[in-house]
Scaffold this motif. Structure first.
Motif, PDB file in Angstrom:
ATOM      1  N   SER A 141      -0.152   0.117   7.555  1.00 31.07           N
ATOM      2  CA  SER A 141      -0.286  -0.826   6.690  1.00 31.07           C
ATOM      3  C   SER A 141      -1.061  -0.410   5.334  1.00 31.07           C
ATOM      4  O   SER A 141      -1.077  -1.082   4.180  1.00 31.07           O
ATOM      5  CB  SER A 141      -1.024  -2.049   7.322  1.00 31.07           C
ATOM      6  N   HIS A 238       0.157  -5.991  11.548  1.00 28.42           N
ATOM      7  CA  HIS A 238       0.445  -5.426  10.232  1.00 28.42           C
ATOM      8  C   HIS A 238       0.069  -6.132   8.850  1.00 28.42           C
ATOM      9  O   HIS A 238      -0.660  -5.434   8.135  1.00 28.42           O
ATOM     10  CB  HIS A 238       1.942  -4.784  10.313  1.00 28.42           C
ATOM     11  N   VAL A 242      -2.688  -5.499   6.077  1.00 24.65           N
ATOM     12  CA  VAL A 242      -2.404  -5.107   4.568  1.00 24.65           C
ATOM     13  C   VAL A 242      -3.395  -5.900   3.659  1.00 24.65           C
ATOM     14  O   VAL A 242      -4.022  -5.692   2.914  1.00 24.65           O
ATOM     15  CB  VAL A 242      -0.864  -5.518   4.172  1.00 24.65           C
TER      16      VAL A 242
END
Ligand code: AMP
Length: 432
Positions: A141, A238, A242
């Protein structure tokens, strides 16, 4: 065509005139500097590809393929399409040129024109330039966050203001099919209130309904189930990572559960960058305009015939950035300044000036000249205007004597030197 018809550039396409080149150059310079810093290598692909590449990669039911492709048949019978975007051609090149076997992640960037047969309007062209970045072979990520950061840095480096980033996750093959089903069940129950395009999209491209701008679809969208509530474990963590990376590097963003992007190949993270203003800014109407967009596309390399390689990337629209630069009073690249001016009088002097000019070019001294003019006054005025520090004056007498006058434009002092010493004398004076 009648003789009187004026030939024009094709609808929605335009010349990039000399006065606009400085904006393209400024953007190119910023993008290539940032690409170098983050370790991206430049790539160019042909502007046409096999049509099949685009329909396979972008998705046969997307607007880009159904409505916006420029296609052509070659004399040999091949069906080609002008590239509407760069990612699929780059993936094709990545596979074709064995880049899968190179050390990964492999990072590529590009800068060049794209073609979409769209309805031309302000800031929407049929030929427009994009630059973009693609990272292959890394599923972490951190890459998604870095791609967003790179675009944000470029826009900031260009000194653009009032930028916004929107981000969403559209899941992957684990969780998206279930969500799509949920969404289409919901939408079917409201089908009669949807716009004509969305009625068609229920079957063809249900996620695009979330992106619909039609007034009548808005209330239906607001009540629709949201993908962020239906991500699988992996996509959820994920996405969370981020956002944490973006927080860490202080890149501002807002979540937009309706952001899906127009192309089929995205998985997990998608994002767009906008300029947004409540008022008209120097000719730019109020509202928002998309400057860049992208996301993760973990399945595309395999879909196009390569290995199972995760990837992430984004593209920005150069003309949109330029119109914003102009509206915000941001300048393009500066023309290189001339250092000296070469003024000449008479036929022999003109001939000698030509070779003198070459001596300066080889010594990397930038010279302005106006060989077409014969009046000394006009040439000195031009030298002044161009900001020359020194003007070299070569008249008929000087040309015959093999000398040249060097005039300091600030003090008006003049000195006569031999022609073959002109470059070294100028160098010494410029150093002072
Ligand atoms: P997209 O992949 O469609 O989101 O395109 C990326 C960026 O390219 C957009 O954010 C716009 O800045 C720009 N762009 C897309 N289509 C056009 C167009 N027809 N004319 C000018 N710029 C465009």
């Amino acid at each position: 065509m009648s003789k009187k018809t004026k030939l024009q550039a094709p609808t929605g396409m335009h010349d990039i005139l000399p006065e606009d080149q400085k904006y393209y150059k400024r953007i190119y310079d910023v993008v290539s500097d940032i690409a170098d810093f983050y370790g991206f290598s430049k790539i160019d692909t042909p502007i046409v590809e096999d049509l099949e590449l685009f329909s396979k990669g972008i998705g046969a039911s997307t607007d880009v393929i159904k409505k916006e492709m420029y296609t052509l048949k070659t004399k040999g019978g091949d069906l080609l399409g002008l590239r509407p975007e760069w990612t699929t051609p780059i993936v094709r090149s990545y596979i074709q040129n064995g880049m899968q076997s190179l050390p990964q992640p492999l990072k590529l960037w590009y800068f060049g024109p794209c073609y979409r047969y769209e309805r031309p309007q302000a800031d929407r062209y049929r030929q427009f330039w994009q630059f973009g970045f693609e990272v292959f072979g890394e599923q972490s990520s951190v890459i998604d966050a870095q791609v967003i950061q790179i675009f944000y840095n470029i826009l900031k480096e260009l000194k653009l203001k009032d930028l916004m980033i929107e981000i969403n996750s559209i899941g992957d093959s684990n969780c998206r099919p279930y969500y799509k089903k949920l969404l289409s069940n919901y939408l079917k129950s409201r089908e009669s209130s949807l716009c004509v395009d969305c009625k068609r999209r229920i079957k063809e491209n249900v996620l695009r309904i979330l992106d619909c701008k039609e007034e009548k679809c808005q209330p239906i969208k607001t009540e629709a189930p949201q993908i962020l509530d239906h991500l699988c474990e992996e996509c959820h963590s994920h996405f969370k990572e981020v956002l944490e990376f973006l927080d860490e590097i202080e890149v501002p963003y807002t979540l937009n559960p309706y952001l899906v992007r127009g192309l089929d190949y995205y998985t997990k993270t998608v994002f767009e960058m906008f300029f947004e203003s409540d008022n008209e800014v120097k000719g730019l109407p109020a509202g928002r305009r998309a400057l860049a967009g992208g996301g993760r596309y973990d399945k595309l390399v395999k879909l196009i015939g390569g290995k199972d390689v995760p990837a992430c990337g984004a593209a920005a629209g150069v003309e949109r950035i330029i119109s914003l630069m102009k509206a915000q009073g941001i300048e393009g690249a500066k023309d290189p300044e001339i250092q000296i001016f070469l003024a000449q009088l008479g036929g022999l002097a003109k001939r000698k000036s030509l070779s003198l000019l070459e001596d300066f070019r080889k010594s990397k001294i930038r010279v302005g000249e106006s060989f077409g003019r014969d009046s000394l006054k006009a040439q000195l005025n031009r030298a002044d205007k161009l900001g020359a520090k020194l003007t070299l004056i070569l008249g008929q007498k000087e040309a015959l004597d093999g000398v040249v006058i060097i005039r300091n434009m600030k003090t008006g002092n003049q000195e006569t030197v031999k022609l073959d010493k002109a470059v070294s004398a100028v160098k010494a004076k410029l150093k002072k």
